[in-house]
Design an enzyme around this catalytic site. Structure first.
Site, PDB file in Angstrom:
ATOM      1  N   SER A 242       3.781 -16.513  24.731  1.00 31.48           N
ATOM      2  CA  SER A 242       5.207 -16.257  25.015  1.00 31.48           C
ATOM      3  C   SER A 242       5.775 -15.224  24.048  1.00 31.48           C
ATOM      4  O   SER A 242       6.578 -14.371  24.433  1.00 31.48           O
ATOM      5  CB  SER A 242       6.027 -17.545  24.962  1.00 31.48           C
ATOM      6  OG  SER A 242       5.821 -18.239  23.756  1.00 31.48           O
ATOM      7  N   HIS A 272      -0.196 -23.163  27.871  1.00 32.36           N
ATOM      8  CA  HIS A 272       0.798 -22.879  26.827  1.00 32.36           C
ATOM      9  C   HIS A 272       1.924 -23.924  26.935  1.00 32.36           C
ATOM     10  O   HIS A 272       1.661 -25.123  26.921  1.00 32.36           O
ATOM     11  CB  HIS A 272       1.260 -21.427  27.012  1.00 32.36           C
ATOM     12  CG  HIS A 272       2.067 -20.839  25.894  1.00 32.36           C
ATOM     13  ND1 HIS A 272       2.165 -21.404  24.649  1.00 32.36           N
ATOM     14  CD2 HIS A 272       2.848 -19.715  25.836  1.00 32.36           C
ATOM     15  CE1 HIS A 272       2.949 -20.650  23.873  1.00 32.36           C
ATOM     16  NE2 HIS A 272       3.380 -19.628  24.575  1.00 32.36           N
ATOM     17  N   HIS A 319      -6.212 -25.982  20.283  1.00 28.39           N
ATOM     18  CA  HIS A 319      -5.361 -24.824  19.946  1.00 28.39           C
ATOM     19  C   HIS A 319      -6.239 -23.603  19.684  1.00 28.39           C
ATOM     20  O   HIS A 319      -7.354 -23.731  19.191  1.00 28.39           O
ATOM     21  CB  HIS A 319      -4.503 -25.122  18.706  1.00 28.39           C
ATOM     22  CG  HIS A 319      -3.309 -24.224  18.625  1.00 28.39           C
ATOM     23  ND1 HIS A 319      -3.355 -22.991  18.029  1.00 28.39           N
ATOM     24  CD2 HIS A 319      -2.047 -24.377  19.102  1.00 28.39           C
ATOM     25  CE1 HIS A 319      -2.160 -22.424  18.130  1.00 28.39           C
ATOM     26  NE2 HIS A 319      -1.343 -23.243  18.781  1.00 28.39           N
ATOM     27  N   ARG A 328       3.673 -29.577  13.808  1.00 29.55           N
ATOM     28  CA  ARG A 328       4.802 -29.852  14.711  1.00 29.55           C
ATOM     29  C   ARG A 328       4.605 -31.201  15.399  1.00 29.55           C
ATOM     30  O   ARG A 328       5.565 -31.901  15.702  1.00 29.55           O
ATOM     31  CB  ARG A 328       4.935 -28.720  15.745  1.00 29.55           C
ATOM     32  CG  ARG A 328       5.179 -27.353  15.107  1.00 29.55           C
ATOM     33  CD  ARG A 328       5.063 -26.228  16.116  1.00 29.55           C
ATOM     34  NE  ARG A 328       3.730 -26.154  16.702  1.00 29.55           N
ATOM     35  CZ  ARG A 328       3.379 -25.345  17.695  1.00 29.55           C
ATOM     36  NH1 ARG A 328       4.281 -24.520  18.222  1.00 29.55           N
ATOM     37  NH2 ARG A 328       2.145 -25.336  18.166  1.00 29.55           N
ATOM     38  N   ASP A 374       2.629 -30.153  21.868  1.00 28.95           N
ATOM     39  CA  ASP A 374       3.018 -30.711  23.159  1.00 28.95           C
ATOM     40  C   ASP A 374       2.560 -32.151  23.362  1.00 28.95           C
ATOM     41  O   ASP A 374       2.998 -32.814  24.302  1.00 28.95           O
ATOM     42  CB  ASP A 374       2.463 -29.826  24.282  1.00 28.95           C
ATOM     43  CG  ASP A 374       3.005 -28.416  24.188  1.00 28.95           C
ATOM     44  OD1 ASP A 374       4.229 -28.277  23.989  1.00 28.95           O
ATOM     45  OD2 ASP A 374       2.220 -27.456  24.278  1.00 28.95           O
TER      46      ASP A 374
END
Ligand code: HAX
Length: 438
Positions: A242, A272, A319, A328, A374
């Site tokens: 992105s 993604h 990843h 995160r 995510d």
């Protein structure tokens, strides 16, 4: 000129001048190499552009201007009475490299509230789309439709000088970030709450205003979550799809609206940002399949194995850069441990963390078997009542705008040129190999 803009101008012109000197003196210095594996392998690790707001280390994860996520949770300004950072503070940090004071972050909240008006035709564009249009499609169309407001585009058509590109990009960045929560909340309420919209409250900070316009709960902890969520998803260096797509589109001198819309199209892919919806979809399907909301670790292990056996990936794991659990993910786990008691779905995520990495390691090809950002977000959103998982990537996109647009200000200020890498045919590559072996 506002103080943020003035400071940005001073810092960015100093770096632009320094880089000009570096290029003159050291332009031929070799800073990396290209291997055949990278040409066919999605350019992993290829050093190809500067990116100021953040840097990603495979082991320790993301740092925003040198600060880790736990440090940001401590050091960034907070709304009165809250423990979570204000995303306004992170934007200031990414743009200037300085942790702002509370007053500076508050100035940004007020400035964005002042710039937040969305043109009527953007709502009309969303309304014109058929039911069932994916929220990310609606989001990218809405962003592109606001391009009518672009100051860069207007000034360019009036003959703006190159030296003023950064100024117009700063204005577009500020206006666009300001408008996104309203647009994103509109999409949510249209799709899942019969079009019953909630008016913005300009007295609130950016994330809290978004949270109240979503209208999923009155629980103040949801506002805290949104502040954290919109902070930690904001940037992940420049190579992710992105960020890179936003940069690539912007490098043609497309304005911020078109560039961000392009970046959001990249975020909408399941490898993604869309992975955040895929995770919860996967968890819901597992729960339904097993007939329990409290699956055991063994049941999760078996279900994960069955997913792999069908030739599918386990969403939320793996990843391209990271080689340890994503900080995160950890930040969201810490939030859930602190704020959420007795949530079956959060428990499923935590049990998955205990068993899925071993299964992925067992495949012998997965470079990172650990959870990414995510893997956790959906379970927390479900807890607060935001259960419509098709919407989740829009939340990610609102946050990602902060980093990629801060970076776009730097790209313009540094005068970065049109991106134009080189492609080659497989015949050409085979010839290079043959020549080397001869
Ligand atoms: N489940 C099953 N297989 C996986 C896997 C996973 N979670 N992660 C990687 N693999 C597989 C790859 O598909 C690849 O298989 P093939 O060689 O058969 O094609 C192999 O392991 C090597 O891949 P890799 O080098 O470890 O990983 P990549 O850099 O190619 O891909 C991905 C990174 C994130 C795309 C990958 O790990 C994946 O598909 N994960 C699941 C989807 C996901 O969670 N995406 C979100 C990532 C974070 C993000 O961007 N958020 O927005």
């Amino acid at each position: 000129m506002d103080t943020l803009k003035q400071k940005f101008f001073e810092k960015s012109s100093a770096l632009a001048k320094e880089v000009k000197g570096l290029l003159k003196e050291h332009g031929d210095t070799v800073v990396g190499e290209v291997k055949l594996r990278q040409v066919y392998g999605g350019m992993r690790g290829l050093i190809s552009m500067p990116w100021e707001p953040s840097a990603l280390d495979p082991i320790e994860g993301i740092r925003f201007r040198g600060y880790s996520i736990p440090q940001l949770r401590e050091l960034l300004p907070k709304a009165p009475g809250d423990k979570e950072p204000l995303p306004e503070g992170l934007f200031h940090l990414m743009l200037l490299g300085e942790i702002p004071t509370y007053e500076e972050a508050k100035w940004l909240s007020e400035e964005w509230a002042r710039r937040a008006e969305v043109p009527a035709h953007t709502f009309a564009a969303i309304e014109a789309l058929p039911n069932g249009t994916h929220p990310m499609t609606q989001f990218t169309i809405a962003i592109a439709s606001m391009q009518t407001e672009s100051i860069f585009s207007k000034r360019y058509s009036e003959g703006m000088s190159k030296k003023d590109y950064w100024d117009a990009t700063y204005e577009d960045t500020m206006n666009l970030i300001a408008k996104l929560p309203r647009v994103a909340a509109y999409i949510y309420r249209k799709n899942y709450h019969n079009g019953e919209h909630i008016a913005p409250d300009p007295s609130l900070d950016w994330a809290a205003n978004y949270a109240q316009m979503l209208g999923v709960t009155d629980n103040p902890d949801f506002k805290s979550l949104m502040r954290l969520y919109l902070t930690i998803h904001a940037d992940h260096e420049g190579g992710n799809a992105s960020a890179h797509a936003t940069h690539l589109v912007g490098s043609t001198l497309s304005d911020s609206y078109l560039a961000l819309s392009g970046g959001m199209n990249a975020l909408a892919g399941p490898l993604h940002g869309l992975a955040n919806q895929e995770v919860i979809k996967w968890v819901y399907e597992m729960i339904e399949n097993l007939g329990t909301t409290k699956p055991t670790k063994d049941q999760i292990r078996t279900y994960a194995q069955a997913t792999l056996d069908k030739g599918k990936v386990i969403p939320g794991y793996g990843h391209s850069v990271l080689r340890e659990p994503d900080p995160r993910f950890t930040a969201q786990r810490v939030f859930a441990q602190e704020y959420i008691k007795d949530s079956d779905i959060v428990e499923v995520v935590w049990k998955g963390f205990d068993v899925i990495p071993e299964i992925l390691k067992g495949l012998g090809k997965v470079k990172n078997p650990w959870p990414n950002v995510d893997a956790h977000s959906g379970a927390i959103l479900v807890h607060y009542g935001l259960t419509e998982f098709s919407y989740y990537t829009v939340l990610f996109g609102v946050s990602r705008a902060l980093g990629v647009l801060a970076a776009s200000c730097w790209s313009r200020a540094m005068g970065l040129p049109l991106e134009r890498p080189k492609s080659v045919t497989s015949d050409w590559l085979k010839q290079v190999i043959a020549d080397k072996n001869a």
